[in-house]
Scaffold this motif. Structure first.
Motif, short mmCIF file in Angstrom:
data_model
loop_
_atom_site.label_atom_id
_atom_site.label_comp_id
_atom_site.label_asym_id
_atom_site.label_seq_id
_atom_site.Cartn_x
_atom_site.Cartn_y
_atom_site.Cartn_z
N TRP A 14 0.85 -1.19 0.00
CA TRP A 14 0.00 0.00 0.00
C TRP A 14 0.88 1.24 0.00
N VAL A 15 0.75 2.03 -1.06
CA VAL A 15 1.44 3.31 -1.13
C VAL A 15 0.42 4.37 -0.73
N ARG A 16 0.51 4.80 0.50
CA ARG A 16 -0.51 5.70 1.06
C ARG A 16 -0.07 7.15 0.91
N SER A 17 -1.01 8.00 0.49
CA SER A 17 -0.72 9.43 0.39
C SER A 17 -0.58 10.01 1.80
N PRO A 18 0.19 11.09 1.96
CA PRO A 18 0.45 11.65 3.29
C PRO A 18 -0.81 12.03 4.06
N ASP A 19 -1.86 12.46 3.34
CA ASP A 19 -3.08 12.92 4.02
C ASP A 19 -4.13 11.82 4.17
N GLU A 20 -3.79 10.59 3.76
CA GLU A 20 -4.75 9.49 3.84
C GLU A 20 -4.64 8.80 5.19
N LYS A 21 -5.76 8.75 5.92
CA LYS A 21 -5.77 8.16 7.25
C LYS A 21 -5.92 6.64 7.17
N VAL A 22 -5.33 5.96 8.16
CA VAL A 22 -5.47 4.51 8.26
C VAL A 22 -6.75 4.20 9.02
N SER A 23 -7.66 3.49 8.37
CA SER A 23 -8.92 3.09 8.99
C SER A 23 -9.33 1.75 8.41
N GLU A 24 -10.33 1.13 9.03
CA GLU A 24 -10.83 -0.14 8.49
C GLU A 24 -11.27 0.03 7.04
N SER A 25 -11.92 1.15 6.76
CA SER A 25 -12.43 1.41 5.41
C SER A 25 -11.30 1.61 4.41
N SER A 26 -10.29 2.42 4.77
CA SER A 26 -9.19 2.69 3.83
C SER A 26 -8.35 1.44 3.59
N LEU A 27 -8.16 0.62 4.63
CA LEU A 27 -7.41 -0.63 4.47
C LEU A 27 -8.15 -1.57 3.52
N ARG A 28 -9.46 -1.65 3.69
CA ARG A 28 -10.27 -2.53 2.84
C ARG A 28 -10.25 -2.07 1.39
N LYS A 29 -10.39 -0.76 1.17
CA LYS A 29 -10.37 -0.23 -0.20
C LYS A 29 -9.05 -0.51 -0.88
N ALA A 30 -7.95 -0.34 -0.15
CA ALA A 30 -6.63 -0.60 -0.73
C ALA A 30 -6.48 -2.08 -1.09
N ARG A 31 -6.99 -2.94 -0.23
CA ARG A 31 -6.91 -4.39 -0.47
C ARG A 31 -7.74 -4.79 -1.69
N LEU A 32 -8.93 -4.21 -1.82
CA LEU A 32 -9.79 -4.53 -2.97
C LEU A 32 -9.16 -4.05 -4.28
N LYS A 33 -8.48 -2.91 -4.24
CA LYS A 33 -7.79 -2.44 -5.44
C LYS A 33 -6.69 -3.42 -5.85
N PHE A 34 -6.03 -4.00 -4.86
CA PHE A 34 -5.01 -5.00 -5.13
C PHE A 34 -5.61 -6.23 -5.81
#
Length: 476
Positions: free
Chosen positions: A99-119
């Motif tokens: 996961w290459v996270r942008s500096p302003d992107e917060k770590v949350s259950e939702s953001s982790l799931r979205k990143a995983r689904l994109k993968f």
């Protein structure tokens, strides 16, 4: 460690008929690529080993998938290394990413799931079409059900995770372990001395799911005689059946395809559950499923039921309801609402404009009472005007944005005036005038702009035989 032997041994302890049979049928009949999601944890590793043990026919099409969320520093890298080594020992290709996270992107259950689904989508695109196998087990159903209840989810949400979830023609998620409890998987893996990776963050209380898993559910289980995991699985199945019935009834009520940005609802929308199902499908197809709270959805559905027009801000668009028509209209938070090319008005119809409001045109009879109301000033130039249809040189009436230099002779005025001067007289702001529709005939002669008088040459008189009523409606 001989991982192939461990897979075979685990397959003996947990036979193929213990897996969810709807998933088994799909995997046995599949001829497409299969990706097995594996974090290195107990559930997903057990799922990978059981796939190897029970589906030897798929070996040439199996790929191990691992996504490194990069939120646990060195431990996350060790997870990735572990899964890679297991994949190599099993003779399976290993597909991973971070996961290459942008500096302003917060770590949350939702953001982790979205990143995983994109993968996962990245893997599907690579294979053109694929089945994704995940390690969800029965305890996950109870956790998910409780989370979805807290978030006021609809039928589809309350029936997750399902054994099989189909996304179009290219992607299918399957969950073969849903009829197995975590303690059963743990017992079998422990008995065979199979190691797995522990995610220390699962023991924390940063996420709602962790608090449910570690604090709420254990207390609930010890205070009741019921098998909560099994009960949750059955309730989820009932919700899934009900959701399927609602999907079927949508065809009976002749709902349109939810893929369009503007749809016309049937005259009879049926029970509210069917309307809700269509609406949630429609907003999902238009990319807004994550930007609408349940309270907003209920507000819109309520307006549909009582046939009340309305306009709601959704993300960077307006959702507009006019009569039976639902539309998404682009909006701009800057000073000026962007207009597309001019729009042709249709008699008897209502047109959604670029500012999210509507303009309708219909023929009305010149009854004496109507002319009396007109003479008494009961028609507001802000919203409704009557024009003499006989004065139109063509049947075409266009709507466009205001342009500097636009002018016409206002009703009872001494001569032609610029719209800009009339805007100033009526204290219509720059922001508002840039959103107002200008109505013109087929020869580009301005007839009316809401907030201003109608063109004197198109006024209704006692000699008028046919009247066109123009109504500008501001939707809130």
């Amino acid at each position: 460690m001989d991982w192939l032997a461990k897979a075979a041994d685990l397959g003996v302890l947990i036979s193929k008929n213990r897996l969810h049979q709807s998933v088994v049928s799909i995997l046995d009949e599949s001829g497409t690529a299969v990706g097995v999601a594996c974090s290195g944890g107990l559930d997903s590793l057990a799922g990978l080993l059981l796939m190897v043990a029970h589906f030897p026919r798929l070996r040439d099409r199996l790929t191990v998938l691992h996504f490194n969320h990069c939120v646990r520093a060195a431990d996350a890298d060790k997870d990735q290394q572990f899964v890679g080594e297991v994949s190599e020992a099993l003779g399976l290709p290993f597909f991973s990413d971070q996961w290459v996270r942008s500096p302003d992107e917060k770590v949350s259950e939702s953001s982790l799931r979205k990143a995983r689904l994109k993968f996962f989508d990245k893997f599907v695109r690579k294979k053109n079409r694929a089945i994704i196998v995940t390690g969800h087990q029965q305890d996950d159903i109870l956790e998910t059900l409780m989370l979805r209840i807290a978030r006021s989810s609809n039928l589809e949400g309350l029936s997750a995770p399902r054994p099989v979830t189909i996304f179009g023609k290219v992607k299918i998620f399957v969950r073969p372990l849903l009829e197995l409890k975590k303690e059963e998987l743990h017992s079998a893996m422990h008995q065979l001395d199979i190691p797995w990776r522990e995610d220390a963050s699962n023991e924390g209380s940063d996420y709602d799911r962790n608090r449910l898993r570690n604090e709420v559910i254990p207390k609930w289980k010890t205070s009741t005689q019921f098998d909560l995991g099994k009960a949750a699985a059955k309730v989820s199945e009932y919700f899934s059946e009900a959701d399927g019935a609602v999907r079927h009834l949508m065809d009976f009520y002749e709902y349109p395809s939810p893929a369009e940005s503007s749809v016309c609802l049937p005259d009879s929308v049926g029970p509210k559950a069917i309307l809700r199902k269509f609406f949630t499908q429609w907003i999902a197809k238009n990319g807004h499923s994550g930007s609408m709270k349940p309270s907003l959805v209920n507000d819109i559905l309520g307006s549909i039921e009582v046939e009340e027009d309305g306009k709601w801000s959704v993300g960077n668009q307006f959702l507009v309801l006019v009569g039976r028509r639902l539309s998404f209209v682009s909006c701009n938070q800057s000073e000026e609402v962007p207009w597309k090319d001019s729009i042709t008005l249709q008699e008897g119809g209502e047109t959604i404009l670029s500012n999210g409001n509507s303009l309708s045109m219909r023929i009305v009879e010149p009854f004496p009472s109507l002319l009396e109301d007109l003479g008494a000033g009961k028609y507001s130039e802000d919203s409704t005007v009557l024009i003499d249809r006989d004065h139109l040189k063509s049947d075409s009436i266009q709507v466009r944005k205001w342009l500097p230099g636009d002018r016409y002779k206002p009703l009872s005025g001494p001569g032609s005036r610029k719209l800009q001067d009339m805007f100033v007289d009526r204290k219509i702001s720059h922001k508002e005038r840039n959103t107002l529709p200008v109505v013109e005939n087929g020869d580009s002669v301005v007839i009316w702009c809401p907030g201003l008088p109608v063109n004197h040459n198109y006024r209704v008189t006692s000699k008028t035989k046919e009247i066109l009523q123009l109504t500008y409606k501001i939707l809130h």
